[in-house]
Scaffold this motif. Structure first.
Motif, PDB file in Angstrom:
ATOM      1  N   SER A  18       0.828  -1.207   0.000  1.00  0.00           N
ATOM      2  CA  SER A  18       0.000   0.000   0.000  1.00  0.00           C
ATOM      3  C   SER A  18       0.862   1.258   0.000  1.00  0.00           C
ATOM      4  CB  SER A  18      -0.917   0.000   1.238  1.00  0.00           C
ATOM      5  OG  SER A  18      -1.780  -1.110   1.241  1.00  0.00           O
ATOM      6  N   ALA A  19       1.906   1.265   0.818  1.00  0.00           N
ATOM      7  CA  ALA A  19       2.784   2.432   0.884  1.00  0.00           C
ATOM      8  C   ALA A  19       3.511   2.637  -0.437  1.00  0.00           C
ATOM      9  CB  ALA A  19       3.787   2.270   2.027  1.00  0.00           C
ATOM     10  N   LEU A  20       3.979   1.555  -1.027  1.00  0.00           N
ATOM     11  CA  LEU A  20       4.687   1.655  -2.309  1.00  0.00           C
ATOM     12  C   LEU A  20       3.765   2.152  -3.410  1.00  0.00           C
ATOM     13  CD1 LEU A  20       6.702  -1.656  -1.972  1.00  0.00           C
ATOM     14  CD2 LEU A  20       7.742   0.604  -2.275  1.00  0.00           C
ATOM     15  N   ALA A  21       2.554   1.605  -3.463  1.00  0.00           N
ATOM     16  CA  ALA A  21       1.599   2.030  -4.485  1.00  0.00           C
ATOM     17  C   ALA A  21       1.237   3.503  -4.310  1.00  0.00           C
ATOM     18  CB  ALA A  21       0.346   1.160  -4.432  1.00  0.00           C
ATOM     19  N   ALA A  22       1.056   3.932  -3.058  1.00  0.00           N
ATOM     20  CA  ALA A  22       0.721   5.329  -2.790  1.00  0.00           C
ATOM     21  C   ALA A  22       1.847   6.264  -3.185  1.00  0.00           C
ATOM     22  CB  ALA A  22       0.375   5.505  -1.311  1.00  0.00           C
ATOM     23  N   ALA A  23       3.085   5.740  -3.132  1.00  0.00           N
ATOM     24  CA  ALA A  23       4.251   6.550  -3.486  1.00  0.00           C
ATOM     25  C   ALA A  23       4.531   6.549  -4.989  1.00  0.00           C
ATOM     26  CB  ALA A  23       5.480   6.045  -2.735  1.00  0.00           C
ATOM     27  N   GLY A  24       3.708   5.831  -5.744  1.00  0.00           N
ATOM     28  CA  GLY A  24       3.842   5.855  -7.197  1.00  0.00           C
ATOM     29  C   GLY A  24       4.456   4.622  -7.819  1.00  0.00           C
ATOM     30  N   ALA A  25       4.813   3.631  -7.004  1.00  0.00           N
ATOM     31  CA  ALA A  25       5.370   2.392  -7.551  1.00  0.00           C
ATOM     32  C   ALA A  25       4.267   1.548  -8.181  1.00  0.00           C
ATOM     33  CB  ALA A  25       6.074   1.602  -6.456  1.00  0.00           C
ATOM     34  N   THR A  26       4.638   0.737  -9.156  1.00  0.00           N
ATOM     35  CA  THR A  26       3.727  -0.247  -9.713  1.00  0.00           C
ATOM     36  C   THR A  26       3.993  -1.554  -8.996  1.00  0.00           C
ATOM     37  OG1 THR A  26       3.861   0.847 -11.860  1.00  0.00           O
ATOM     38  CG2 THR A  26       2.938  -1.376 -11.821  1.00  0.00           C
ATOM     39  N   VAL A  27       2.963  -2.104  -8.356  1.00  0.00           N
ATOM     40  CA  VAL A  27       3.155  -3.226  -7.442  1.00  0.00           C
ATOM     41  C   VAL A  27       2.436  -4.477  -7.930  1.00  0.00           C
ATOM     42  CG1 VAL A  27       2.739  -4.042  -5.086  1.00  0.00           C
ATOM     43  CG2 VAL A  27       3.399  -1.661  -5.474  1.00  0.00           C
ATOM     44  N   ALA A  28       3.129  -5.601  -7.851  1.00  0.00           N
ATOM     45  CA  ALA A  28       2.499  -6.917  -7.975  1.00  0.00           C
ATOM     46  C   ALA A  28       2.583  -7.559  -6.599  1.00  0.00           C
ATOM     47  CB  ALA A  28       3.216  -7.776  -9.006  1.00  0.00           C
ATOM     48  N   LEU A  29       1.445  -7.924  -6.040  1.00  0.00           N
ATOM     49  CA  LEU A  29       1.444  -8.569  -4.731  1.00  0.00           C
ATOM     50  C   LEU A  29       0.956 -10.003  -4.888  1.00  0.00           C
ATOM     51  CD1 LEU A  29      -1.736  -8.718  -3.521  1.00  0.00           C
ATOM     52  CD2 LEU A  29      -1.347  -6.264  -3.335  1.00  0.00           C
ATOM     53  N   THR A  30       1.520 -10.899  -4.082  1.00  0.00           N
ATOM     54  CA  THR A  30       1.178 -12.309  -4.223  1.00  0.00           C
ATOM     55  C   THR A  30       0.488 -12.849  -2.983  1.00  0.00           C
ATOM     56  OG1 THR A  30       3.141 -13.394  -3.265  1.00  0.00           O
ATOM     57  CG2 THR A  30       3.349 -12.522  -5.518  1.00  0.00           C
ATOM     58  N   GLY A  31      -0.232 -13.934  -3.192  1.00  0.00           N
ATOM     59  CA  GLY A  31      -0.851 -14.681  -2.110  1.00  0.00           C
ATOM     60  C   GLY A  31      -1.110 -16.091  -2.595  1.00  0.00           C
ATOM     61  N   ARG A  32      -1.291 -17.005  -1.656  1.00  0.00           N
ATOM     62  CA  ARG A  32      -1.577 -18.392  -2.058  1.00  0.00           C
ATOM     63  C   ARG A  32      -2.884 -18.482  -2.824  1.00  0.00           C
ATOM     64  NH1 ARG A  32      -0.075 -22.256   3.111  1.00  0.00           N
ATOM     65  NH2 ARG A  32       2.062 -21.502   3.409  1.00  0.00           N
ATOM     66  N   SER A  33      -3.838 -17.632  -2.471  1.00  0.00           N
ATOM     67  CA  SER A  33      -5.099 -17.563  -3.203  1.00  0.00           C
ATOM     68  C   SER A  33      -5.008 -16.467  -4.259  1.00  0.00           C
ATOM     69  CB  SER A  33      -6.258 -17.256  -2.246  1.00  0.00           C
ATOM     70  OG  SER A  33      -7.415 -16.866  -2.962  1.00  0.00           O
ATOM     71  N   GLY A  34      -5.069 -16.862  -5.520  1.00  0.00           N
ATOM     72  CA  GLY A  34      -5.032 -15.871  -6.581  1.00  0.00           C
ATOM     73  C   GLY A  34      -6.225 -14.941  -6.526  1.00  0.00           C
ATOM     74  N   ARG A  35      -7.369 -15.481  -6.160  1.00  0.00           N
ATOM     75  CA  ARG A  35      -8.584 -14.657  -6.082  1.00  0.00           C
ATOM     76  C   ARG A  35      -8.417 -13.570  -5.029  1.00  0.00           C
ATOM     77  NH1 ARG A  35     -14.202 -17.698  -5.283  1.00  0.00           N
ATOM     78  NH2 ARG A  35     -13.588 -18.379  -7.382  1.00  0.00           N
ATOM     79  N   ARG A  36      -7.889 -13.947  -3.868  1.00  0.00           N
ATOM     80  CA  ARG A  36      -7.695 -12.945  -2.811  1.00  0.00           C
ATOM     81  C   ARG A  36      -6.635 -11.932  -3.233  1.00  0.00           C
ATOM     82  NH1 ARG A  36      -8.270 -11.005   2.067  1.00  0.00           N
ATOM     83  NH2 ARG A  36      -6.483 -10.588   3.419  1.00  0.00           N
ATOM     84  N   ALA A  37      -5.558 -12.400  -3.847  1.00  0.00           N
ATOM     85  CA  ALA A  37      -4.497 -11.479  -4.275  1.00  0.00           C
ATOM     86  C   ALA A  37      -5.045 -10.452  -5.258  1.00  0.00           C
ATOM     87  CB  ALA A  37      -3.346 -12.260  -4.902  1.00  0.00           C
ATOM     88  N   ARG A  38      -5.859 -10.910  -6.179  1.00  0.00           N
ATOM     89  CA  ARG A  38      -6.435  -9.978  -7.162  1.00  0.00           C
ATOM     90  C   ARG A  38      -7.413  -9.010  -6.507  1.00  0.00           C
ATOM     91  NH1 ARG A  38      -5.951 -14.826 -10.098  1.00  0.00           N
ATOM     92  NH2 ARG A  38      -8.048 -15.512  -9.533  1.00  0.00           N
ATOM     93  N   ALA A  39      -8.190  -9.498  -5.543  1.00  0.00           N
ATOM     94  CA  ALA A  39      -9.159  -8.633  -4.863  1.00  0.00           C
ATOM     95  C   ALA A  39      -8.449  -7.551  -4.058  1.00  0.00           C
ATOM     96  CB  ALA A  39     -10.052  -9.472  -3.948  1.00  0.00           C
ATOM     97  N   VAL A  40      -7.382  -7.921  -3.348  1.00  0.00           N
ATOM     98  CA  VAL A  40      -6.627  -6.938  -2.562  1.00  0.00           C
ATOM     99  C   VAL A  40      -5.947  -5.934  -3.490  1.00  0.00           C
ATOM    100  CG1 VAL A  40      -4.680  -6.619  -0.993  1.00  0.00           C
ATOM    101  CG2 VAL A  40      -6.306  -8.483  -0.599  1.00  0.00           C
ATOM    102  N   ALA A  41      -5.354  -6.438  -4.563  1.00  0.00           N
ATOM    103  CA  ALA A  41      -4.659  -5.552  -5.507  1.00  0.00           C
ATOM    104  C   ALA A  41      -5.610  -4.544  -6.128  1.00  0.00           C
ATOM    105  CB  ALA A  41      -3.980  -6.379  -6.594  1.00  0.00           C
ATOM    106  N   ALA A  42      -6.853  -4.931  -6.308  1.00  0.00           N
ATOM    107  CA  ALA A  42      -7.834  -4.034  -6.916  1.00  0.00           C
ATOM    108  C   ALA A  42      -8.066  -2.784  -6.072  1.00  0.00           C
ATOM    109  CB  ALA A  42      -9.159  -4.764  -7.127  1.00  0.00           C
ATOM    110  N   GLY A  43      -7.725  -2.856  -4.793  1.00  0.00           N
ATOM    111  CA  GLY A  43      -7.900  -1.704  -3.919  1.00  0.00           C
ATOM    112  C   GLY A  43      -6.705  -0.778  -3.872  1.00  0.00           C
ATOM    113  N   LEU A  44      -5.652  -1.113  -4.619  1.00  0.00           N
ATOM    114  CA  LEU A  44      -4.444  -0.282  -4.639  1.00  0.00           C
ATOM    115  C   LEU A  44      -4.240   0.286  -6.035  1.00  0.00           C
ATOM    116  CD1 LEU A  44      -1.964  -2.589  -2.671  1.00  0.00           C
ATOM    117  CD2 LEU A  44      -3.486  -0.828  -1.772  1.00  0.00           C
ATOM    118  N   PRO A  45      -3.819   1.525  -6.152  1.00  0.00           N
ATOM    119  CA  PRO A  45      -3.660   2.141  -7.470  1.00  0.00           C
ATOM    120  C   PRO A  45      -2.618   1.425  -8.327  1.00  0.00           C
ATOM    121  CG  PRO A  45      -2.710   3.524  -5.748  1.00  0.00           C
ATOM    122  CD  PRO A  45      -3.477   2.459  -5.061  1.00  0.00           C
TER     123      PRO A  45
END
Length: 245
Positions: A18-45
């Motif tokens: 979240s901090a990196l995305a807010a600072a302008g970085a492009t972030v890929a975040l991972t999780g064991r559940s792809g569905r959860r990872a995509r849902a969380v990522a959708a909330g970050l710019p």
């Protein structure tokens, strides 16, 4: 800056993503559940979510390939994915187990996630960074007391191992253009790994957001060339003033 954060769906990983995305970085975040990872990522710019099980070589290889392709490269890896003592002993704060009482399967699961996982992801990312001419790796660590506290097998050994791994990675990569640093909160942190209902009310815990300023700095131009440092988040401002003289 294009950043891959493992275990980025909650706790320290989500705070850093979240901090990196807010600072302008492009972030890929991972999780064991792809569905959860995509849902969380959708909330970050601008963020993307990628399924990754850090214990599995093929999962790691596929996820790194996906992240590299979707981001157009990875400038920084944040090795963060981990599991805690609750997975082995849910009552570890009030009823610690001797190491001889720890289930073998639980020991292996923690080591494979917290130590082997760091190795597998870094092993997959590093050759790509070397070929690209450089990159940054930040391995997340814990307070030293955790590595020798009674009742903390296998979590303590897993984190001691990941810290040693990081230092050796830094030695192996010195003068290559790929930097390696350690980052830790500096105290017990509210991440879901601690059963807060068993902790004395007067015990104070850090918020995951403490990791934001140092990880953003480590991704910045000011941190280019910073290598083999152990950065403690709660001491970050003082540490940075000391560096800047």
């Amino acid at each position: 800056m294009k950043v891959l954060v493992t275990g980025g769906t909650s706790g320290l990983g989500l705070a850093m993503a979240s901090a990196l995305a807010a600072a302008g970085a492009t972030v890929a975040l991972t999780g064991r559940s792809g569905r959860r990872a995509r849902a969380v990522a959708a909330g970050l710019p601008g963020a993307v979510g990628v399924e990754m099980d850090v214990r599995d070589e093929s999962s790691v290889a596929g996820a790194v390939e996906e992240a590299w392709s979707r981001l157009g490269g990875v400038d920084m890896l944040v090795n963060n994915a981990g599991i805690g003592m609750r997975t082995v002993n849910p009552r570890f704060m009030t009823h610690p187990q001797g190491f001889w009482e720890v289930p073998v399967a639980g020991f292996r699961a923690v080591i494979e996630t917290n130590l082997t996982g760091y190795f597998l992801v870094a092993r997959e990312v590093t050759p790509r960074m070397l070929a690209a001419g450089g990159g940054r790796i930040v391995n997340i660590a814990v307070s030293e007391s955790t590595t020798h506290r009674a009742g903390f097998v296998p979590y303590g050994p897993s984190r001691a191992g990941s810290e040693s791994l990081s230092r050796i990675m830094a030695a192996d990569l010195r003068d290559t253009g790929v930097t390696v640093n350690l980052l830790l909160p500096g105290g017990p942190t509210v991440t879901g790994m601690l059963p807060l209902d068993t902790v004395p009310e007067d015990r104070r815990f850090l918020e995951p957001s403490v990791m934001g300023p140092p990880i953003v700095w480590l991704a910045s131009d000011d941190a280019a060339g910073v290598h083999d440092e152990r950065v403690v988040a709660v001491e970050f401002d003082r540490w940075l003033r000391g560096r800047n003289g």
